[in-house]
Scaffold this active site. Sequence first.
Site, PDB file in Angstrom:
ATOM      1  N   ARG A  69       0.850  -1.186   0.000  1.00  0.00           N
ATOM      2  CA  ARG A  69       0.000   0.000   0.000  1.00  0.00           C
ATOM      3  C   ARG A  69       0.885   1.235   0.000  1.00  0.00           C
ATOM      4  NH1 ARG A  69      -4.146   0.589   4.428  1.00  0.00           N
ATOM      5  NH2 ARG A  69      -3.522   2.753   4.173  1.00  0.00           N
ATOM      6  N   ALA A 120       4.795   1.320   1.118  1.00  0.00           N
ATOM      7  CA  ALA A 120       5.543   0.281   0.399  1.00  0.00           C
ATOM      8  C   ALA A 120       5.694   0.655  -1.072  1.00  0.00           C
ATOM      9  CB  ALA A 120       4.836  -1.067   0.534  1.00  0.00           C
ATOM     10  N   HIS A 121       4.659   1.264  -1.663  1.00  0.00           N
ATOM     11  CA  HIS A 121       4.761   1.673  -3.067  1.00  0.00           C
ATOM     12  C   HIS A 121       5.828   2.748  -3.263  1.00  0.00           C
ATOM     13  CE1 HIS A 121       1.331  -0.798  -4.108  1.00  0.00           C
ATOM     14  NE2 HIS A 121       1.588  -0.532  -5.371  1.00  0.00           N
ATOM     15  N   HIS A 122       5.909   3.671  -2.303  1.00  0.00           N
ATOM     16  CA  HIS A 122       6.981   4.672  -2.366  1.00  0.00           C
ATOM     17  C   HIS A 122       8.337   3.986  -2.449  1.00  0.00           C
ATOM     18  CE1 HIS A 122       5.977   8.917  -1.984  1.00  0.00           C
ATOM     19  NE2 HIS A 122       4.846   8.537  -1.424  1.00  0.00           N
ATOM     20  N   CYS A 158       8.987   1.957  -5.757  1.00  0.00           N
ATOM     21  CA  CYS A 158       9.285   2.778  -6.929  1.00  0.00           C
ATOM     22  C   CYS A 158      10.620   3.499  -6.783  1.00  0.00           C
ATOM     23  CB  CYS A 158       8.126   3.720  -7.228  1.00  0.00           C
ATOM     24  SG  CYS A 158       6.756   2.769  -7.944  1.00  0.00           S
TER      25      CYS A 158
END
Lengths: 283, 186
Positions: free
Chosen positions: B36, B39-41, B44
């Site tokens: 979410r 974690a996506h930060h 990427c």
Amino acid sequence: MRRVREISAGTVTETLRDLFIAANLEMGRDMQDALARAAEEEESPLGRYVLQKILENMDVARKESLPLCQDTGLAVVFAEMGQEVHIVGGDFQAAVQEGVRQAYREGYLRKSLCDPLSRRNTGDNTPAVIFTEVVPGDRLKLIAMPKGGGSENMSCSAMLVPAEGKAGIVDHVVACVRKAGSNPCPPVLVGVGIGGSLEMSGVLAKKALLRPLGTANAHDERLAAMEREILEGVNRLGIGPQGYGGRVTALAVHMEMMPCHIASLPVTVNIQCHVARHREAVL
Amino acid sequence: MTSEPIRLETPLNDELCERLSVGDRVLLSGVLYTGRDAAHHRLCDAAVRGEPLPFPVQGAVIFYAGPAPAKPGAVTGSIGPTTSYRMDPFAPRLMALGLKGMIGKGRRSPEVVSAMKQYKAVYFGAIGGIAALTARCIRESAVVAYEDLGPEAIFRLVVFELPLVVINDTKGRDLYDEALKTYSRT
């Protein structure tokens, strides 16, 4: 002269711990009944499928003592403190925070709070948001409201121009629900606060969500009429359960109001998902 | 709504994704990864630096979810989807790396919908607010990355017949748009 009544800080902690755990496992009877009715009335097949799963989830959560939703919420506490009450053996605010801390640890609830900038989790779901009112009497009423992030994100405040009047309010609320679409986990409850100041309209909107589901505003027939009109408008949108299409986009619209400045018309819409949780106790 | 759900297993590929259409009910089994906001930060950031991702992204399906803690002896706590739009800025990059499926709730941006067409990926809706029921589909759960993020860590899940609905298919269709066309009376 009336005597001061003592309530221990430890009792406040224990009460809030139990309320937050219970609220996360089971919704009020009013919500359960409304969702069961919606499952019968919904005309869209996917919408009915969603509502049946929601009803099934309530059974599983109760039987297995699991939270209804993994988002066990930001802990919002409303406290109505009788002015004859004296909190002993500790600090009231600290006792509330400790109750939240214990609930989220002992109840295996998700810790969903973080620093707004670093996004580092605070680790224990504190601090809770606390609204305290001093009222007559020697009782302490505590309301625990775990509030999910997805629905809170879809809420909106507006400082309308007074000339927009009732029609402007109705349009604003329906537009807010339309824009929210599938995001806040419909079927939703729509809490609306009108008047006061910017922040008071938000507090009124949140308090409106605590009213027994589907009961009309008892103080003002104009609001009761607007609640009906907005509910009809919202349920014509076609968003439906989870946004998969259908008639039941909202289960109820609750409005609260207080006077505002002659220049202003603050309106806040606080959206609540179908897992509308709150529990209260009077000490 | 199709009468019979389609049974699917991860990892997904172009052919499996192209067979799915808006509104299909799917029972998904196999390995999923949760991820979410935070974690996506990190995922990427790692991709930008050219570092390997902490799970095999080729054919993978990400579940936008942060579970409640498991009680002692339980596989998982309650689990369900978070609102997906917050992951929109990151999703096209992950699809370019081979991500084939996303599970969440709520509308995606036009950029994400067009990336799904380009990379032949699918967005599935899981029902929000039925997390005790959904937990029954989880057979294994273990943190594989970013443990310091708590509920936002990346969990490797093994699921059995997780009930989903196709929201966006590889043809660029959108269930939410089609639902409004059918049911709106405004």
